[in-house]
Design a protein around this motif. Sequence first.
Motif, short mmCIF file in Angstrom:
data_model
loop_
_atom_site.label_atom_id
_atom_site.label_comp_id
_atom_site.label_asym_id
_atom_site.label_seq_id
_atom_site.Cartn_x
_atom_site.Cartn_y
_atom_site.Cartn_z
N ALA A 305 0.86 -1.20 0.00
CA ALA A 305 0.00 0.00 0.00
C ALA A 305 0.88 1.23 0.00
O ALA A 305 1.94 1.26 0.64
CB ALA A 305 -0.88 0.00 1.25
N HIS A 306 0.49 2.24 -0.72
CA HIS A 306 1.25 3.48 -0.73
C HIS A 306 0.37 4.59 -1.30
O HIS A 306 -0.71 4.34 -1.82
CB HIS A 306 2.53 3.35 -1.55
CG HIS A 306 2.28 3.16 -3.02
ND1 HIS A 306 2.07 1.91 -3.55
CD2 HIS A 306 2.17 4.03 -4.03
CE1 HIS A 306 1.86 2.03 -4.86
NE2 HIS A 306 1.91 3.32 -5.16
N GLY A 307 0.87 5.83 -1.18
CA GLY A 307 0.14 6.97 -1.75
C GLY A 307 1.09 7.85 -2.51
O GLY A 307 1.38 7.63 -3.68
N CYS A 308 1.67 8.83 -1.81
CA CYS A 308 2.43 9.89 -2.47
C CYS A 308 3.78 9.47 -3.01
O CYS A 308 4.33 10.10 -3.90
CB CYS A 308 2.65 11.02 -1.48
SG CYS A 308 3.71 10.52 -0.09
N ARG A 309 4.37 8.44 -2.45
CA ARG A 309 5.75 7.99 -2.77
C ARG A 309 6.78 9.06 -2.48
O ARG A 309 7.86 9.07 -3.05
CB ARG A 309 5.86 7.56 -4.26
CG ARG A 309 4.88 6.51 -4.68
CD ARG A 309 5.11 6.08 -6.11
NE ARG A 309 6.24 5.19 -6.23
CZ ARG A 309 6.16 3.88 -6.30
NH1 ARG A 309 4.99 3.27 -6.25
NH2 ARG A 309 7.25 3.15 -6.41
N GLN A 310 6.49 9.97 -1.60
CA GLN A 310 7.40 11.08 -1.31
C GLN A 310 7.63 11.27 0.19
O GLN A 310 8.17 12.28 0.60
CB GLN A 310 6.84 12.39 -1.89
CG GLN A 310 6.72 12.37 -3.38
CD GLN A 310 6.12 13.65 -3.91
OE1 GLN A 310 5.33 14.29 -3.23
NE2 GLN A 310 6.52 14.02 -5.11
N GLY A 311 7.16 10.33 0.99
CA GLY A 311 7.37 10.46 2.43
C GLY A 311 6.43 11.42 3.12
O GLY A 311 6.66 11.80 4.26
N ILE A 312 5.34 11.79 2.46
CA ILE A 312 4.45 12.81 3.02
C ILE A 312 3.20 12.20 3.66
O ILE A 312 2.83 12.55 4.77
CB ILE A 312 4.02 13.79 1.92
CG1 ILE A 312 5.25 14.50 1.35
CG2 ILE A 312 3.02 14.81 2.46
CD1 ILE A 312 4.98 15.29 0.09
N CYS A 313 2.58 11.23 2.98
CA CYS A 313 1.24 10.82 3.38
C CYS A 313 1.20 9.74 4.45
O CYS A 313 0.17 9.52 5.06
CB CYS A 313 0.48 10.31 2.17
SG CYS A 313 1.11 8.74 1.55
N ALA A 314 2.28 9.02 4.66
CA ALA A 314 2.36 7.91 5.61
C ALA A 314 1.58 6.69 5.14
O ALA A 314 1.41 5.74 5.89
CB ALA A 314 1.91 8.31 7.01
N GLY A 315 1.12 6.69 3.89
CA GLY A 315 0.33 5.56 3.39
C GLY A 315 1.12 4.28 3.22
O GLY A 315 0.53 3.22 3.05
N CYS A 316 2.43 4.34 3.26
CA CYS A 316 3.27 3.15 3.05
C CYS A 316 3.91 2.68 4.34
O CYS A 316 4.79 1.83 4.31
CB CYS A 316 4.35 3.47 2.02
SG CYS A 316 5.52 4.71 2.65
N THR A 317 3.48 3.25 5.48
CA THR A 317 4.16 2.96 6.75
C THR A 317 4.06 1.49 7.11
O THR A 317 2.99 0.88 7.01
CB THR A 317 3.52 3.81 7.87
OG1 THR A 317 3.63 5.18 7.50
CG2 THR A 317 4.21 3.58 9.19
N ILE A 341 8.34 2.78 9.78
CA ILE A 341 9.12 3.48 8.75
C ILE A 341 8.25 3.70 7.51
O ILE A 341 7.31 2.94 7.26
CB ILE A 341 10.39 2.69 8.35
CG1 ILE A 341 10.02 1.28 7.86
CG2 ILE A 341 11.38 2.63 9.50
CD1 ILE A 341 11.17 0.55 7.22
N ARG A 342 8.55 4.74 6.76
CA ARG A 342 7.87 4.99 5.48
C ARG A 342 8.75 4.39 4.39
O ARG A 342 9.85 4.90 4.11
CB ARG A 342 7.67 6.49 5.28
CG ARG A 342 6.78 7.05 6.37
CD ARG A 342 6.48 8.50 6.23
NE ARG A 342 5.69 8.90 7.40
CZ ARG A 342 5.06 10.04 7.54
NH1 ARG A 342 5.11 10.94 6.58
NH2 ARG A 342 4.36 10.31 8.61
N ILE A 343 8.30 3.27 3.83
CA ILE A 343 9.19 2.51 2.96
C ILE A 343 9.47 3.22 1.63
O ILE A 343 10.40 2.88 0.95
CB ILE A 343 8.67 1.08 2.71
CG1 ILE A 343 7.28 1.11 2.08
CG2 ILE A 343 8.69 0.27 3.99
CD1 ILE A 343 6.81 -0.26 1.62
N CYS A 344 8.66 4.23 1.28
CA CYS A 344 8.92 4.94 0.02
C CYS A 344 10.13 5.84 0.13
O CYS A 344 10.69 6.26 -0.88
CB CYS A 344 7.70 5.73 -0.42
SG CYS A 344 7.32 7.13 0.66
N VAL A 345 10.56 6.18 1.35
CA VAL A 345 11.72 7.05 1.52
C VAL A 345 12.74 6.41 2.47
O VAL A 345 13.51 7.10 3.12
CB VAL A 345 11.32 8.45 2.04
CG1 VAL A 345 10.64 9.26 0.97
CG2 VAL A 345 10.44 8.35 3.29
S1 FES Z 1 3.70 6.60 0.03
FE1 FES Z 1 3.27 8.46 1.07
S2 FES Z 1 4.67 8.38 2.75
FE2 FES Z 1 5.21 6.66 1.55
#
Ligand code: FES
Length: 356
Positions: A305-317, A341-345
């Motif tokens: 699961a993920h959202g922004c891929r930029q470390g902003i949304c926490a959707g990938c925590t 951890i936010r795996i996108c960053v």
């Molecule tokens: S996808 Fe948004 S913080 Fe990782």
Amino acid sequence: MSLLPFFLIRLLAPWLRPLRALVARGWLVEAELDAVLAMLHPAWRLNRVFARVEGREWVGDDLLALRMRCNGNARGWRAGQHVQLYLQLDGVRHGRSYSLTRVDARGRVELGIRRQPGGRLSNPLLDRVEVGQLLELGQAQGELRWPQQGSGVALLAAGSGITALLGLLREALAQGYAAPVQLLHYVREAGQRAYRDELQQLMARHPNLRVRWLLTGQGGERFQPAHLLEMAGMALLACGPAGFVAAVREAWGGPLQHEAFSPSPRVAVAGQALRLEFVQSRLQVAGDGARSLLEQAEAAGLRPAHGCRQGICAGCTCSLLGGAVRDLRSGETLAEPGQAIRICVSAPLGDVRVDL
Ligand code: FES
């Protein structure tokens, strides 16, 4: 077509608790239950949040207030937090994070959505979403809170950063906050003074509130440390692009709450061969220390699961179970077992185990 009215699925949401418990024990499958619930109403789910659009209002030249009512699965949401909003475009699911500018106990929420040049999700949202439409949201994230210390509160917002602070301000004033409040909103052009009418009405009703707008376009006045002089002794919250927030932090020097809406520059790390273990998926693969864990999980065939891929949304925590990772934005090392951890960053710093 719906067999149940929307208000009823909101009322029935607490009655789904026993089913949630059975899913948590692995005795039922959530996706299968969701498929049955969705036959009764397209917004009914065990845990996922669906919301019906109830109103749209332009509150600035490029900012829309989108009012919605949730299906009963929005748990513990607060104004000032942010949620992922998902939209299917041309068969691809996209997600973006937006601030909650209003939340009430009856499931009504309001988001502030800004038109972005070339915005892949925001612009279709602004142009196509209509009253009555159902949208899916993620659960709310974010730690911003109205400060309890300090002799007053200073709010510094740049651009759409106003959306994260407005909800906190509305609630604090409604609850009788009487100490001085200063809001400074930096915008490029006069038309971007979002919520201006409402803020002026709030100033008229609350003598302790002072709002100023600074126009930054065409040689206008950008943030300067001198702007903080009259805020000495106040608790400070800052919200806006990463560069703006970093400048405020540096000039302030003391503790402050902040939220950045754009990613900080990534810190480059060297590539090195290492082993990645995705525990829930029972998968071990060779990895490297240069790419994010999200990229490497996807390359291994997983779909986290993920959202922004930029470390902003926490959707990938997710949880780090072993080893250490490096935050690609700050270079900070995270190595505590069980740490979120936010795996996108996050890129591995050696062999790692993650709860994915
Ligand atoms: S996808 Fe948004 S913080 Fe990782």
